[in-house]
Write a protein that holds these residues in place. Structure first.
Motif, PDB file in Angstrom:
ATOM      1  N   ALA A  27     -13.381  -0.797   2.713  1.00  0.00           N
ATOM      2  CA  ALA A  27     -11.942  -1.054   2.773  1.00  0.00           C
ATOM      3  C   ALA A  27     -11.478  -1.393   4.180  1.00  0.00           C
ATOM      4  O   ALA A  27     -10.345  -1.849   4.371  1.00  0.00           O
ATOM      5  CB  ALA A  27     -11.174   0.160   2.257  1.00  0.00           C
TER       6      ALA A  27
ATOM      7  N   PRO B  10      -4.528  -2.997   5.768  1.00  0.00           N
ATOM      8  CA  PRO B  10      -4.972  -3.618   4.515  1.00  0.00           C
ATOM      9  C   PRO B  10      -5.484  -5.037   4.667  1.00  0.00           C
ATOM     10  O   PRO B  10      -6.282  -5.499   3.843  1.00  0.00           O
ATOM     11  CB  PRO B  10      -3.721  -3.564   3.629  1.00  0.00           C
ATOM     12  CG  PRO B  10      -2.581  -3.343   4.551  1.00  0.00           C
ATOM     13  CD  PRO B  10      -3.116  -2.584   5.714  1.00  0.00           C
TER      14      PRO B  10
ATOM     15  N   ILE C  75      -9.626  -5.894   5.163  1.00  0.00           N
ATOM     16  CA  ILE C  75     -10.671  -5.929   4.153  1.00  0.00           C
ATOM     17  C   ILE C  75     -11.234  -7.346   4.096  1.00  0.00           C
ATOM     18  O   ILE C  75     -10.545  -8.321   4.420  1.00  0.00           O
ATOM     19  CB  ILE C  75     -10.119  -5.507   2.762  1.00  0.00           C
ATOM     20  CG1 ILE C  75     -11.267  -5.260   1.779  1.00  0.00           C
ATOM     21  CG2 ILE C  75      -9.132  -6.526   2.221  1.00  0.00           C
ATOM     22  CD1 ILE C  75     -10.814  -4.622   0.473  1.00  0.00           C
TER      23      ILE C  75
ATOM     24  N   ALA D 279     -11.623  -8.106  -1.290  1.00  0.00           N
ATOM     25  CA  ALA D 279     -10.328  -8.298  -1.949  1.00  0.00           C
ATOM     26  C   ALA D 279     -10.506  -8.960  -3.310  1.00  0.00           C
ATOM     27  O   ALA D 279      -9.830  -8.598  -4.287  1.00  0.00           O
ATOM     28  CB  ALA D 279      -9.416  -9.134  -1.056  1.00  0.00           C
TER      29      ALA D 279
ATOM     30  N   THR E 210      -3.973  -1.748   0.117  1.00  0.00           N
ATOM     31  CA  THR E 210      -5.326  -2.161  -0.257  1.00  0.00           C
ATOM     32  C   THR E 210      -5.578  -1.844  -1.726  1.00  0.00           C
ATOM     33  O   THR E 210      -6.092  -2.680  -2.477  1.00  0.00           O
ATOM     34  CB  THR E 210      -6.377  -1.460   0.625  1.00  0.00           C
ATOM     35  OG1 THR E 210      -6.098  -1.730   2.003  1.00  0.00           O
ATOM     36  CG2 THR E 210      -7.778  -1.950   0.292  1.00  0.00           C
TER      37      THR E 210
END
Length: 259
Positions: free
Chosen positions: A15, A20, A23, A28, A47
């Protein structure tokens, strides 16, 4: 398909360190395709939001707090792969660094469940980026060691300090909570007390905080009360940063704690 035959595949996805948007594209994409996601405690809500069609199961472990038993996680991954085509095990940072990845892969291998590892950005590189330093530096820092003093319940103490002391730069995971003992161990192992240390909390997030100090100050027990995950960087790369910081007209807003 029978309950004994896996119908799906498990993807171990990194992650990243917190933000976020750190990633990977592959990570994703897999979250968007996942049917069920088993995630760590510190994964950012944005995320998790990428897994729009997935059931989300928290299996996080926090030091000093009740944690999900590792055997339960292993069994859950195997059972989920028998019911879902795409299972994502979402781990903070990079799955292969201090994330019990091998135990979970071993459980899947024993059950003949296919899996794949999708790397992620680890906390050490995020912390270095936050400080504007390079973990390696030509002619100065040619080796970097990732270590942790943390051991699991009923495990014997590990010799983390010897490889850390031998490296030009060290990244110490899960050590801020026992920073005084960590510093004392390194100094006893031959690391100079004046060695510069950078501590980065919540690397890559808006709540990120940084402290520039020394091993000796840590050994004496300066007050560190991080509110989020924090990482210790020490050694030659940090020494170069400390030297540059001292000569800048507009130094970055570190809390400088010296003995």
């Amino acid at each position: 398909m029978s309950q004994e035959t896996p119908s799906g595949k498990v993807y171990f996805v990194g992650a990243g360190p917190g933000a976020p948007d750190l990633i990977t594209v592959r990570g994703a994409r897999l979250l968007a395709q996942a049917h069920i996601v088993f995630h760590d405690a510190l994964v950012h809500p944005d995320t998790l939001a990428l897994a729009t069609g997935a059931k989300k199961v928290s299996v996080g472990k926090r030091h000093g707090s009740p944690s999900v038993d590792q055997r339960f996680i292993n069994r859950s991954l195997v059972e989920a792969a028998r019911r879902h085509p795409i299972v994502v095990r979402l781990k903070g940072g990079d799955p292969s660094l201090f994330g019990r990845l091998q135990e979970e892969m071993d459980a899947l291998q024993a059950a003949r469940v296919p899996y794949e590892v999708v790397p992620g950005v680890t906390a050490a590189t995020a912390a270095a980026a936050a400080l504007g330093l390079s973990l390696t530096r030509r002619g100065t820092s040619r080796s970097v060691t990732f270590v942790t003093p943390r051991v699991g319940r009923d495990e014997a103490p590990a010799d983390w300090a010897t490889p850390a002391a031998a490296a030009d730069t060290m990244a110490i995971y899960m050590g801020v909570g026992e920073a005084a003992r960590v510093a004392a161990t390194l100094i006893a192992g031959g690391v100079p007390p004046a060695t510069p240390v950078a501590i980065v909390e919540n690397a890559s997030l808006e709540s990120q905080r940084s402290v520039l100090t020394t091993l000796e100050a840590l050994r004496k027990g300066i007050q560190l009360k991080p509110e989020g995950p924090a990482l210790i960087l020490a050694g030659r790369s940090v020494r170069a940063l400390a030297t540059e910081e001292a000569h800048r007209a507009d130094p970055t807003p570190f809390r400088v704690l010296l003995p």
